[in-house]
Design a protein around this motif. Structure first.
Motif, PDB file in Angstrom:
ATOM      1  N   TRP A   1      42.952  77.028  11.084  1.00  0.00           N
ATOM      2  CA  TRP A   1      42.426  76.786  11.575  1.00  0.00           C
ATOM      3  C   TRP A   1      41.376  76.199  10.797  1.00  0.00           C
ATOM      4  N   SER A   2      40.901  74.795  10.612  1.00  0.00           N
ATOM      5  CA  SER A   2      39.682  74.828   9.274  1.00  0.00           C
ATOM      6  C   SER A   2      38.238  74.518  10.982  1.00  0.00           C
ATOM      7  N   SER A   3      38.973  73.981  12.343  1.00  0.00           N
ATOM      8  CA  SER A   3      37.948  74.530  13.110  1.00  0.00           C
ATOM      9  C   SER A   3      37.918  74.794  14.415  1.00  0.00           C
ATOM     10  N   SER A   4      37.244  74.865  15.314  1.00  0.00           N
ATOM     11  CA  SER A   4      37.649  75.348  16.747  1.00  0.00           C
ATOM     12  C   SER A   4      38.724  75.933  17.490  1.00  0.00           C
ATOM     13  N   CYS A   5      39.472  76.743  16.735  1.00  0.00           N
ATOM     14  CA  CYS A   5      40.952  77.220  17.637  1.00  0.00           C
ATOM     15  C   CYS A   5      40.796  76.550  19.239  1.00  0.00           C
ATOM     16  N   GLU A   6      42.151  76.528  19.704  1.00  0.00           N
ATOM     17  CA  GLU A   6      42.508  76.560  21.033  1.00  0.00           C
ATOM     18  C   GLU A   6      42.055  77.142  21.701  1.00  0.00           C
ATOM     19  N   GLU A   7      42.133  78.892  21.371  1.00  0.00           N
ATOM     20  CA  GLU A   7      41.652  79.723  22.049  1.00  0.00           C
ATOM     21  C   GLU A   7      40.093  79.823  22.487  1.00  0.00           C
ATOM     22  N   CYS A   8      39.024  79.352  20.721  1.00  0.00           N
ATOM     23  CA  CYS A   8      38.167  79.085  21.599  1.00  0.00           C
ATOM     24  C   CYS A   8      37.457  78.479  22.204  1.00  0.00           C
ATOM     25  N   GLN A   9      38.482  77.007  22.176  1.00  0.00           N
ATOM     26  CA  GLN A   9      37.938  75.853  22.997  1.00  0.00           C
ATOM     27  C   GLN A   9      37.935  76.395  24.752  1.00  0.00           C
ATOM     28  N   GLN A  10      39.132  77.449  25.064  1.00  0.00           N
ATOM     29  CA  GLN A  10      39.501  77.656  26.132  1.00  0.00           C
ATOM     30  C   GLN A  10      37.903  79.009  26.463  1.00  0.00           C
ATOM     31  N   TRP A  11      37.699  79.521  25.878  1.00  0.00           N
ATOM     32  CA  TRP A  11      36.462  80.280  26.121  1.00  0.00           C
ATOM     33  C   TRP A  11      35.124  80.247  26.233  1.00  0.00           C
ATOM     34  N   GLU A  12      35.241  78.679  25.501  1.00  0.00           N
ATOM     35  CA  GLU A  12      34.037  77.979  25.563  1.00  0.00           C
ATOM     36  C   GLU A  12      33.298  77.181  27.217  1.00  0.00           C
ATOM     37  N   LYS A  13      35.079  77.039  27.643  1.00  0.00           N
ATOM     38  CA  LYS A  13      34.555  76.569  29.036  1.00  0.00           C
ATOM     39  C   LYS A  13      34.337  77.421  29.885  1.00  0.00           C
ATOM     40  N   ARG A  14      35.042  78.765  29.274  1.00  0.00           N
ATOM     41  CA  ARG A  14      34.296  79.786  30.422  1.00  0.00           C
ATOM     42  C   ARG A  14      33.160  80.184  30.617  1.00  0.00           C
ATOM     43  N   TYR A  15      32.764  80.306  29.144  1.00  0.00           N
ATOM     44  CA  TYR A  15      31.190  80.741  29.056  1.00  0.00           C
ATOM     45  C   TYR A  15      30.449  79.844  28.455  1.00  0.00           C
ATOM     46  N   PRO A  16      30.442  78.629  29.152  1.00  0.00           N
ATOM     47  CA  PRO A  16      29.965  77.758  28.327  1.00  0.00           C
ATOM     48  C   PRO A  16      28.242  77.526  27.425  1.00  0.00           C
ATOM     49  N   ASP A  17      27.874  78.842  28.103  1.00  0.00           N
ATOM     50  CA  ASP A  17      26.481  78.791  27.922  1.00  0.00           C
ATOM     51  C   ASP A  17      25.845  80.135  26.667  1.00  0.00           C
ATOM     52  N   TYR A  18      27.255  80.554  26.287  1.00  0.00           N
ATOM     53  CA  TYR A  18      26.958  81.811  25.527  1.00  0.00           C
ATOM     54  C   TYR A  18      27.323  81.249  23.952  1.00  0.00           C
ATOM     55  N   GLU A  19      26.641  81.972  23.214  1.00  0.00           N
ATOM     56  CA  GLU A  19      27.282  80.851  22.021  1.00  0.00           C
ATOM     57  C   GLU A  19      27.949  81.851  20.749  1.00  0.00           C
ATOM     58  N   PHE A  20      29.221  82.031  20.925  1.00  0.00           N
ATOM     59  CA  PHE A  20      29.912  82.785  20.371  1.00  0.00           C
ATOM     60  C   PHE A  20      30.363  82.838  19.135  1.00  0.00           C
ATOM     61  N   CYS A  21      30.343  83.617  18.494  1.00  0.00           N
ATOM     62  CA  CYS A  21      30.989  83.752  16.662  1.00  0.00           C
ATOM     63  C   CYS A  21      30.951  84.816  16.503  1.00  0.00           C
ATOM     64  N   HIS A  22      32.739  85.229  15.892  1.00  0.00           N
ATOM     65  CA  HIS A  22      32.688  86.442  16.142  1.00  0.00           C
ATOM     66  C   HIS A  22      33.571  86.569  14.547  1.00  0.00           C
ATOM     67  N   GLN A  23      33.260  87.503  13.779  1.00  0.00           N
ATOM     68  CA  GLN A  23      33.685  87.829  11.875  1.00  0.00           C
ATOM     69  C   GLN A  23      34.753  89.135  12.297  1.00  0.00           C
ATOM     70  N   ALA A  24      35.663  88.259  11.008  1.00  0.00           N
ATOM     71  CA  ALA A  24      36.767  89.500  10.680  1.00  0.00           C
ATOM     72  C   ALA A  24      37.061  89.190   9.410  1.00  0.00           C
ATOM     73  N   LEU A  25      37.423  90.881   8.864  1.00  0.00           N
ATOM     74  CA  LEU A  25      38.067  90.655   7.506  1.00  0.00           C
ATOM     75  C   LEU A  25      39.257  90.338   6.859  1.00  0.00           C
ATOM     76  N   PHE A  26      40.325  91.272   7.538  1.00  0.00           N
ATOM     77  CA  PHE A  26      41.587  91.179   7.719  1.00  0.00           C
ATOM     78  C   PHE A  26      42.798  90.463   8.690  1.00  0.00           C
ATOM     79  N   ARG A  27      43.634  90.483   8.208  1.00  0.00           N
ATOM     80  CA  ARG A  27      44.577  89.269   9.483  1.00  0.00           C
ATOM     81  C   ARG A  27      45.345  90.649   9.581  1.00  0.00           C
ATOM     82  N   TYR A  28      45.825  90.509  11.145  1.00  0.00           N
ATOM     83  CA  TYR A  28      46.517  91.397  11.425  1.00  0.00           C
ATOM     84  C   TYR A  28      48.101  91.150  10.952  1.00  0.00           C
ATOM     85  N   ASN A  29      48.223  91.856   9.825  1.00  0.00           N
ATOM     86  CA  ASN A  29      49.707  91.810   8.821  1.00  0.00           C
ATOM     87  C   ASN A  29      50.226  92.887   9.118  1.00  0.00           C
ATOM     88  N   GLU A  30      51.176  92.896   9.233  1.00  0.00           N
ATOM     89  CA  GLU A  30      52.431  94.041   9.358  1.00  0.00           C
ATOM     90  C   GLU A  30      51.964  95.230   7.978  1.00  0.00           C
TER      91      GLU A  30
END
Length: 225
Positions: free
Chosen positions: A53-82
């Motif tokens: 995703w080059s912009s906010s994904c669909e999941e984050c857009q849903q969370w933003e609606k649920r928590y409009p006052d929370y400036e959410f920022c998550h960082q992860a290191l690796f893909r959840y691959n096999e």
């Protein structure tokens, strides 16, 4: 020196500093194990690190609606691959405690840029901790010499998230509560840490409790997304 994942011997030339100061030798993965795990690179959602995703994904857009006052920022290191699924199964569910050091180098690098932040791992219930014998997120943070503070406790026992489908995870009730340390976070920066980000439900529940204590900022972190 042994690979921090497969435990096979790694043969390489030590640096001059490592020879003089053996404590500087960091746990690392062998070349084969390095290739198994895919680091998250761009494009990735700028809000939750979801790959592709080059912009906010669909999941984050849903969370933003649920928590409009929370400036959410998550960082992860690796893909959840096999490969990561296999690692988490061995470490978390089979209880191979040695694997807490598998990603120590990457964890140390990430938190070296978070000086002054309070770090809190997602807690386990007392029953789950007794069964497993360790908190997987707390253990890999300690293995990387990252200091933590217990800001949350899990008050309600629930089925493991791995046993639920996406809808069941999103519908999970609040299970966390504050500890005696939580009052310390007012006007402080806090990082919540979990092993894997799937739906985000666990981390949003945890942040929901901490936000009541007026931290300056809350960010979240996981090994994989």
């Amino acid at each position: 020196m042994k690979c921090s994942y497969c435990q096979q011997e790694i043969i390489r030339n030590l640096t001059f500093k490592e020879i003089l100061f053996p404590l500087l030798i960091k746990r690392e993965r062998c070349v084969f194990c390095q290739q198994k795990f895919e680091k998250i690179t761009v494009p990735a959602c700028p809000t939750c690190s979801k790959p592709g995703w080059s912009s906010s994904c669909e999941e984050c857009q849903q969370w933003e609606k649920r928590y409009p006052d929370y400036e959410f920022c998550h960082q992860a290191l690796f893909r959840y691959n096999e490969a990561f699924k296999e690692w988490i199964y061995q470490y978390k569910f089979l209880g191979d405690f040695r694997l807490k050091t598998t990603f120590s180098a990457e964890i140390q690098e990430y938190f070296s840029h978070k000086k002054g932040w309070l770090v809190c791992s997602i807690p386990l219930s007392k029953d789950r901790f007794s069964q497993r014998g360790f908190n997987q997120a707390e253990a890999f943070l300690q293995a990387a010499n990252v200091k933590t503070i217990p800001l949350l406790e899990k008050k309600v026992e629930s089925l493991p998230q791995s046993n639920k489908n996406r809808q069941e995870r999103l519908a999970s009730p609040q299970v966390f509560g504050p500890t005696e340390q939580t009052f310390k976070i007012k006007n402080k920066k806090v990082i919540l840490v979990d092993d894997v980000y799937t739906t985000g439900r666990t981390l949003f529940h945890a942040a929901e409790i901490l936000r009541m204590y007026q931290p300056e900022k809350i960010q979240t972190f996981s090994l994989a997304r």
